[in-house]
Enzyme design. Structure first.
Site, PDB file in Angstrom:
ATOM      1  N   ASP A  54       4.324   1.126  -9.323  1.00  0.00           N
ATOM      2  CA  ASP A  54       4.435   1.217  -7.869  1.00  0.00           C
ATOM      3  C   ASP A  54       5.597   2.233  -7.400  1.00  0.00           C
ATOM      4  O   ASP A  54       6.643   2.578  -8.369  1.00  0.00           O
ATOM      5  CB  ASP A  54       5.196  -0.071  -7.365  1.00  0.00           C
ATOM      6  CG  ASP A  54       5.168  -0.253  -5.951  1.00  0.00           C
ATOM      7  OD1 ASP A  54       4.669   0.454  -5.178  1.00  0.00           O
ATOM      8  OD2 ASP A  54       6.069  -1.232  -5.444  1.00  0.00           O
ATOM      9  N   ASN A  70      -4.629  -2.968  -1.201  1.00  0.00           N
ATOM     10  CA  ASN A  70      -4.658  -1.776  -0.870  1.00  0.00           C
ATOM     11  C   ASN A  70      -5.744  -0.932  -0.299  1.00  0.00           C
ATOM     12  O   ASN A  70      -5.650  -0.028   0.343  1.00  0.00           O
ATOM     13  CB  ASN A  70      -4.732  -0.967  -2.349  1.00  0.00           C
ATOM     14  CG  ASN A  70      -3.078  -1.090  -3.070  1.00  0.00           C
ATOM     15  OD1 ASN A  70      -2.964  -1.037  -4.209  1.00  0.00           O
ATOM     16  ND2 ASN A  70      -2.091  -1.539  -2.219  1.00  0.00           N
TER      17      ASN A  70
HETATM   18  C1  IPE Z   1       0.845  -3.160  -5.844  1.00  0.00           C
HETATM   19  O1  IPE Z   1       1.674  -2.181  -5.309  1.00  0.00           O
HETATM   20  C2  IPE Z   1      -0.457  -2.570  -6.345  1.00  0.00           C
HETATM   21  C3  IPE Z   1      -0.360  -1.536  -7.311  1.00  0.00           C
HETATM   22  C4  IPE Z   1       0.738  -0.873  -7.823  1.00  0.00           C
HETATM   23  C5  IPE Z   1      -1.509  -0.993  -7.575  1.00  0.00           C
HETATM   24  P1  IPE Z   1       1.699  -2.269  -3.527  1.00  0.00           P
HETATM   25  O2  IPE Z   1       2.520  -1.065  -3.253  1.00  0.00           O
HETATM   26  O3  IPE Z   1       0.423  -2.291  -3.095  1.00  0.00           O
HETATM   27  O4  IPE Z   1       2.363  -3.644  -3.196  1.00  0.00           O
HETATM   28  P2  IPE Z   1       3.468  -4.206  -2.140  1.00  0.00           P
HETATM   29  O5  IPE Z   1       2.543  -3.975  -0.953  1.00  0.00           O
HETATM   30  O6  IPE Z   1       4.676  -3.602  -2.144  1.00  0.00           O
HETATM   31  O7  IPE Z   1       3.634  -5.491  -2.347  1.00  0.00           O
HETATM   32  C1  IPE Z   2       1.802   2.697  -6.267  1.00  0.00           C
HETATM   33  O1  IPE Z   2       2.662   3.472  -5.088  1.00  0.00           O
HETATM   34  C2  IPE Z   2       0.378   3.102  -5.926  1.00  0.00           C
HETATM   35  C3  IPE Z   2      -0.641   2.079  -5.595  1.00  0.00           C
HETATM   36  C4  IPE Z   2      -0.451   0.935  -4.948  1.00  0.00           C
HETATM   37  C5  IPE Z   2      -1.982   2.566  -5.415  1.00  0.00           C
HETATM   38  P1  IPE Z   2       2.666   3.122  -3.548  1.00  0.00           P
HETATM   39  O2  IPE Z   2       1.647   3.884  -3.087  1.00  0.00           O
HETATM   40  O3  IPE Z   2       2.681   1.999  -3.424  1.00  0.00           O
HETATM   41  O4  IPE Z   2       4.078   3.824  -3.244  1.00  0.00           O
HETATM   42  P2  IPE Z   2       5.295   3.143  -2.574  1.00  0.00           P
HETATM   43  O5  IPE Z   2       5.603   1.575  -2.989  1.00  0.00           O
HETATM   44  O6  IPE Z   2       4.699   3.181  -1.060  1.00  0.00           O
HETATM   45  O7  IPE Z   2       6.352   3.911  -2.735  1.00  0.00           O
HETATM   46 MG    MG Z   3       3.985   0.153  -3.242  1.00  0.00          MG
END
Ligand code: IPE
Ligand code: IPE
Ligand code: MG
Length: 249
Positions: A22, A70
């Protein structure tokens, strides 16, 4: 030569490490870039995690790559992520194969664009005889949905007389999960500073050690990973027993 790596006790390695990768969007934002710039820069961190596991022989690594939630992100971000997946699989398949890794995918693959599905299936087929380690990608994955599907399948097997209600126990239940062939998660790591699970492997982390790191995913290095394993090894996993009982074992 990594000094941190030398601190790892090879006799007490986690069998299964899962990572919630993340923080890509925030990483890009601090650089004044679009979120997708963060996703592009995440690939190297993924490589670091895979290589680190490969170097010390961790048998199972599960990477949370794309959650069922997502799908609700802006369409251009979703399509960039899907394209990146195809690109990366095309570029890295040989490398995964030559490292002796077998790739698996867990999640609702029906929702994926055909090109992504094709590439995933190609790499799973290419690597299916490999035995050095297992790389599990959680894509279009949601744990609550996985558990509900297991409940539905068990119910229908009960209805058809294939399963006796009395025989439903943890072991049987696990056989209905995507992860039926994998050991339980020993260590769960999440980057980005968020202290939550976000619908990842809820059943499988029942007794996992949890580590939440303040760094953002694109900054993840092999040494950070090795340090996670050192920290894991400094924990006493008691499984409900007392410390004295564990020491007497
Ligand atoms: C969790 O991260 C999913 C992945 C890393 C693929 P998210 O960024 O989607 O999670 P939330 O929304 O902050 O809980
Ligand atoms: C994790 O990084 C990747 C996926 C969830 C696909 P994020 O895209 O959630 O990055 P932040 O959490 O918004 O910084
Ligand atoms: Mg995230």
């Amino acid at each position: 030569m990594s000094l941190i790596k030398d601190k790892i006790n090879s006799k007490n390695l986690p069998k299964h490490i899962a990572i919630i990768m993340d923080g890509n969007g925030r990483w890009a934002k601090t650089r004044g870039e679009e979120r997708t710039f963060g996703h592009r820069n995440a690939i190297n961190a993924v490589r670091n995690a895979i290589n680190a596991c490969n170097e010390i022989d961790i048998p199972y690594l599960t990477l949370y790559t794309f959650s069922s939630e997502n799908w609700s992100r802006p369409a251009n971000e979703v399509s960039t992520l899907m394209n990146l997946l195809v690109e990366t699989l095309l570029l890295e398949a040989e490398e995964i194969f030559s490292k002796g890794l077998r790739m698996h995918v867990i999640g609702n693959l029906e929702k994926l664009p055909p090109l992504v599905k094709e590439q995933l299936e190609r790499v799973m087929e290419l690597t299916k005889e490999n035995t050095k380690g297992n790389l599990v990608l959680a894509i279009s994955y949601g744990s609550q949905n996985e558990i509900l599907n297991a409940v539905k399948s068990i119910s229908s097997d009960v209805k058809e007389g294939k399963v006796d209600v009395e025989n439903i126990d943890e072991k049987l239940f696990e056989n209905y999960l995507y992860t039926k062939d994998f050991p339980p998660v020993d260590l769960l790591i999440r980057t980005s500073g968020e202290i939550r699970i976000s619908n990842f492997l809820l059943w499988q982390i029942a007794y996992a050690e949890l580590q939440f790191l303040d760094i953002l995913w694109p900054d993840f290095t092999k040494d950070i990973f090795f340090q996670c394993i050192v920290d894991y090894q400094n924990k006493e996993r008691r499984y409900g027993l007392t410390g004295d009982q564990i020491n007497a074992q």
